[in-house]
Design an enzyme around this catalytic site. Structure first.
Site, PDB file in Angstrom:
ATOM      1  NE  ARG A  30      76.632  52.831  93.924  1.00 58.89           N
ATOM      2  CZ  ARG A  30      76.240  51.848  93.571  1.00 58.89           C
ATOM      3  NH1 ARG A  30      75.336  51.566  93.184  1.00 58.89           N
ATOM      4  NH2 ARG A  30      76.641  50.589  94.232  1.00 58.89           N
TER       5      ARG A  30
ATOM      6  CG  HIS B  65      88.491  39.273  85.454  1.00 62.98           C
ATOM      7  ND1 HIS B  65      87.521  39.642  84.912  1.00 62.98           N
ATOM      8  CD2 HIS B  65      88.212  39.041  86.646  1.00 62.98           C
ATOM      9  CE1 HIS B  65      86.817  40.055  84.810  1.00 62.98           C
ATOM     10  NE2 HIS B  65      86.988  39.914  87.097  1.00 62.98           N
ATOM     11  CB  ILE B  66      93.938  36.551  87.726  1.00 65.97           C
ATOM     12  CG1 ILE B  66      94.946  37.862  87.580  1.00 65.97           C
ATOM     13  CG2 ILE B  66      93.775  35.902  86.677  1.00 65.97           C
ATOM     14  CD1 ILE B  66      96.863  37.053  87.826  1.00 65.97           C
TER      15      ILE B  66
ATOM     16  CD  GLU C 265      87.440  40.839  81.648  1.00 59.70           C
ATOM     17  OE1 GLU C 265      87.956  41.467  80.902  1.00 59.70           O
ATOM     18  OE2 GLU C 265      86.828  39.795  82.393  1.00 59.70           O
TER      19      GLU C 265
ATOM     20  N   GLY D  51      83.449  50.463  98.636  1.00 59.93           N
ATOM     21  CA  GLY D  51      82.807  49.396  99.134  1.00 59.93           C
ATOM     22  C   GLY D  51      83.275  48.417  99.448  1.00 59.93           C
ATOM     23  NE  ARG D  52      80.999  43.731 100.292  1.00 60.12           N
ATOM     24  CZ  ARG D  52      79.701  43.206 100.092  1.00 60.12           C
ATOM     25  NH1 ARG D  52      78.735  42.679 100.780  1.00 60.12           N
ATOM     26  NH2 ARG D  52      79.122  43.537  98.432  1.00 60.12           N
ATOM     27  CB  ILE D  53      86.998  45.272  96.851  1.00 57.23           C
ATOM     28  CG1 ILE D  53      86.499  44.017  96.814  1.00 57.23           C
ATOM     29  CG2 ILE D  53      88.262  45.165  96.030  1.00 57.23           C
ATOM     30  CD1 ILE D  53      86.143  43.315  95.555  1.00 57.23           C
TER      31      ILE D  53
ATOM     32  CB  ILE E  33      90.776  45.797  89.989  1.00 56.52           C
ATOM     33  CG1 ILE E  33      90.603  46.213  91.939  1.00 56.52           C
ATOM     34  CG2 ILE E  33      92.541  45.633  90.531  1.00 56.52           C
ATOM     35  CD1 ILE E  33      91.034  45.898  93.045  1.00 56.52           C
ATOM     36  CB  ALA E  34      86.458  47.978  88.704  1.00 51.58           C
ATOM     37  NE  ARG E  35      82.031  42.524  86.347  1.00 53.20           N
ATOM     38  CZ  ARG E  35      83.158  41.767  87.095  1.00 53.20           C
ATOM     39  NH1 ARG E  35      84.561  42.254  87.631  1.00 53.20           N
ATOM     40  NH2 ARG E  35      82.081  40.936  87.859  1.00 53.20           N
TER      41      ARG E  35
HETATM   42  C1  DGY Z   1      84.274  39.022  90.321  1.00 49.88           C
HETATM   43  O1  DGY Z   1      83.798  38.574  91.338  1.00 49.88           O
HETATM   44  O2  DGY Z   1      83.656  39.824  89.967  1.00 49.88           O
HETATM   45  C2  DGY Z   1      85.326  39.131  90.288  1.00 49.88           C
HETATM   46  O3  DGY Z   1      85.674  39.970  89.336  1.00 49.88           O
HETATM   47  C3  DGY Z   1      85.716  38.098  89.821  1.00 49.88           C
HETATM   48  O4  DGY Z   1      85.186  37.332  88.290  1.00 49.88           O
END
Ligand code: DGY
Length: 327
Positions: free
Chosen positions: A179, A287-288, A269, A156-158, A238-240
């Site tokens: 996907r 989660h920063i 978390e 995606g964008r990130i 850095i996703a979830r």
């Molecule tokens: C998001 O925007 O989904 C980041 O994980 C910040 O919570």
């Protein structure tokens, strides 16, 4: 006419709460208490809208207990705390905060990749512990970023932002899995080649996860996937939390089946799997990824703007669902 009643479910910038007060009758969680689902439901019983921050679950049970609730504005791009089907069925609008955090989060993903591959926190802990008494040729030797192969899962964008940093800034060869495949134009912009997930795991020197969390993406990386990766590879999430099987990852790190991992998100978390806390070859952050002041302000302002636009009748700016009829 009385103003709509809004709950701001976690502490956010006070001046943005003041801006909301110009439009709404606001109850704000100024003390930043972590409410139980029951406490949240009780506070939402008489509210028309809520500003959430990504950790408050909005599901059928809560919607039943909050019959006036019409809109939930998440201050996050990810919205896996929303049961979108339940919200749509109940006629409740959901919104998120895309775009405003893309570059900041891509910066962080790249920073975490570099810290992980170059063993920055592990070596810092060694230095702070007073263990550095002499230089040696292989001390904290890590792996190169420049010229290596970067594999991105979730384009995606990130993901695209990370690809551009790698390809244009560090001369990396970029492969991705998603996907759906990007347009030829976007692939050229990112200098990225589409490959299957297993191939990506086999060939990448560094794997970065930026895929949204859904039941289908649960444990995208588990023991079988880790076994496909190079023993010299690094993994960055850095996703979830839940995209990686954290217990399986801790075993792979301890047994050096991959070289290192960088994690900003965790299953369950703010709890962190205890085995991850005891392996040295992992960089852990709370989660920063989107946490710069300008970006967090932009996220809070966009969540506020979504509430204002919704109640003005202009419609939400960045909706995540389209209920056929609204409450
Ligand atoms: C998001 O925007 O989904 C980041 O994980 C910040 O919570």
């Amino acid at each position: 006419m009385s103003k709509p009643r809004i709950l701001v479910a976690r502490a956010i910038f006070p001046d943005i709460v003041d801006r909301l007060r110009e439009h709404f009758d606001v109850e704000a969680n100024t003390d930043d208490v972590i409410w139980t689902p029951q406490e949240l439901a009780a506070r939402l019983a008489d509210k028309d809208g809520v500003l959430t921050t990504g950790s408050q679950r909005i599901d059928a049970a809560l919607l039943a207990a909050a019959p006036r609730l019409k809109v939930c504005a998440n201050m996050a791009v990810g919205y896996n705390n929303f049961d979108v089907d339940a919200m749509t069925a109940a006629g409740v609008q959901g919104t998120n905060t895309p775009d405003v955090l893309t570059e900041t989060t891509a910066d962080f993903g790249f920073a975490l990749l570099m810290a992980t591959a170059r063993r920055m926190t592990e070596s810092e802990h060694y230095l702070r512990a007073g263990k550095w008494t002499k230089w040696s040729y292989d001390m904290f030797a890590g792996s190169d970023i420049h010229g290596s192969t970067l594999g991105i899962i979730g384009m995606g964008r990130i993901g695209q932002g990370i690809a551009k940093r790698g390809a244009h800034g560090f001369g990396m060869k970029v492969v991705y899995h998603n996907r759906s495949r990007l347009s030829a134009e976007l692939e050229a912009e990112c200098k990225a080649t589409y490959v299957g997930k297993d191939e990506l795991l086999r060939i990448a020197d560094h794997v970065v996860l930026v895929v949204p969390y859904t039941p289908a993406s649960h444990h995208t990386i588990g023991a079988a996937e880790l076994a496909l990766m190079k023993p010299t590879a690094t993994l960055v999430n850095i996703a979830r939390g839940g995209i990686v099987d954290d217990a399986a990852l801790a075993v792979a790190l301890r047994e050096r089946r991959i070289a290192a991992a960088g994690l900003d998100v965790f299953e369950g978390e703010p709890s962190v799997h205890p085995d991850l806390l005891t392996v040295p070859n992992v960089v852990l952050t709370p989660h920063i990824a989107s946490a710069t002041v300008p970006t967090r302000r932009a996220m809070a302002n966009l969540a506020a703007d979504n509430l204002i636009a919704f109640f003005d009748g202009r419609g939400p700016l960045t909706p995540v669902n389209q209920p056929a009829t609204l409450r």
